[in-house]
Design a protein around this motif. Structure first.
Motif: not given
Ligand code: SAH
Length: 234
Positions: A41, A68-69, A72, A75-76, A127
């Motif tokens: 990422y 953080v990427k 994310d 989570r996706k 987060h």
């Protein structure tokens, strides 16, 4: 239940999760384990994952953007399931059986493994749901700690352990350490198995095992013994 592990060293997990209980749980479809490389990422040519800490001092920190990427993306992959985000950290709450039980009730966990001096605090605050430490010592990364959490939680999920190695007879399950165990031969190195275990008297055996569990817990782990409420028993 699913585990998503975010790490800079994905190779560390291969052999551990390819064996024994976790492997069995994956094969049975009770758990799934995804392992994602935080380095994938990064946006620059050198795939940089660390940077100097503000305020100086030795060591590097993990850059926040790739972490953080990666979060994310995790989570996706499980949209709608809101997994708990766990950061393995020596500053976290000390992992124990109670926390393992709480986590085993979640639909999924994202386990974020730190490296270097750890994470930028802003990532933690925005987060992370829970910071967990596996003991008062410092590891070089969160990977071994994440393996510990995955294994301890997986053992507690219904259908993972057979009757023969049920978690209900393990230490901590009822708040006590487990009593000593013996197998054949009856005399080994000149030492005999405690007579009561050979007696065939199940009531006496249970009583002996319970006494041993209490004595060991009292002697070795006074704080567990107090939590068990043991003082009033003696
Ligand atoms: N400078 C930090 C330690 C960083 S060690 C401090 O003193 O608090 C690098 C990474 O290893 C941490 O970010 C964490 O993810 C992991 N780690 C180290 N010790 C750990 C422990 N006892 N429990 C869980 N994770 C740990």
């Amino acid at each position: 239940m699913f585990f998503e592990i975010l790490t800079l060293f994905p190779g560390m997990f291969e052999s551990v999760f390819a064996e024994s209980i976790v492997r069995r749980a994956i094969d049975k479809g009770v758990v799934s384990v995804g392992i994602d490389n935080i380095r994938d990422y990064t946006g620059d040519r050198h795939r940089t994952v660390d940077d100097y800490p503000y305020g100086g001092g030795p060591g590097m920190l993990m850059k926040p953007e790739p972490v953080v990427k990666a979060l994310d993306a995790a989570r996706k992959r499980h949209a709608g399931l809101s997994p708990k985000i766990i950061f393995l950290s020596p500053r976290g709450e000390l992992f124990n059986h109670g926390i393992a039980r709480e986590l085993s009730a979640e639909q999924g966990l994202v386990l974020l493994c730190g490296r270097y001096k750890g994470l930028d605090q802003r990532v933690v605050e925005k987060h992370v749901d829970r910071e967990i430490s596996i003991g008062d010592y410092v590891l070089s990364g969160g990977e071994l700690a994440a393996m510990v959490v995955v294994e301890a939680v997986t053992r507690l999920l219904p259908g993972v352990l057979g009757n023969e190695d049920s978690a209900a007879v393990d230490s901590f399950f009822d708040g006590l350490l487990s009593p000593p165990e013996y197998t054949r031969p009856e005399i080994f190195d000149g030492v005999s198995v405690p007579e009561v275990l050979l007696s065939g008297n199940h009531a006496r055996i249970r009583e002996w095992q319970e006494r041993q569990a209490r004595d060991i817990t009292m002697a070795r782990r006074p704080e567990l013994w107090r939590r068990y409420g043991g003082e009033k028993d003696i």
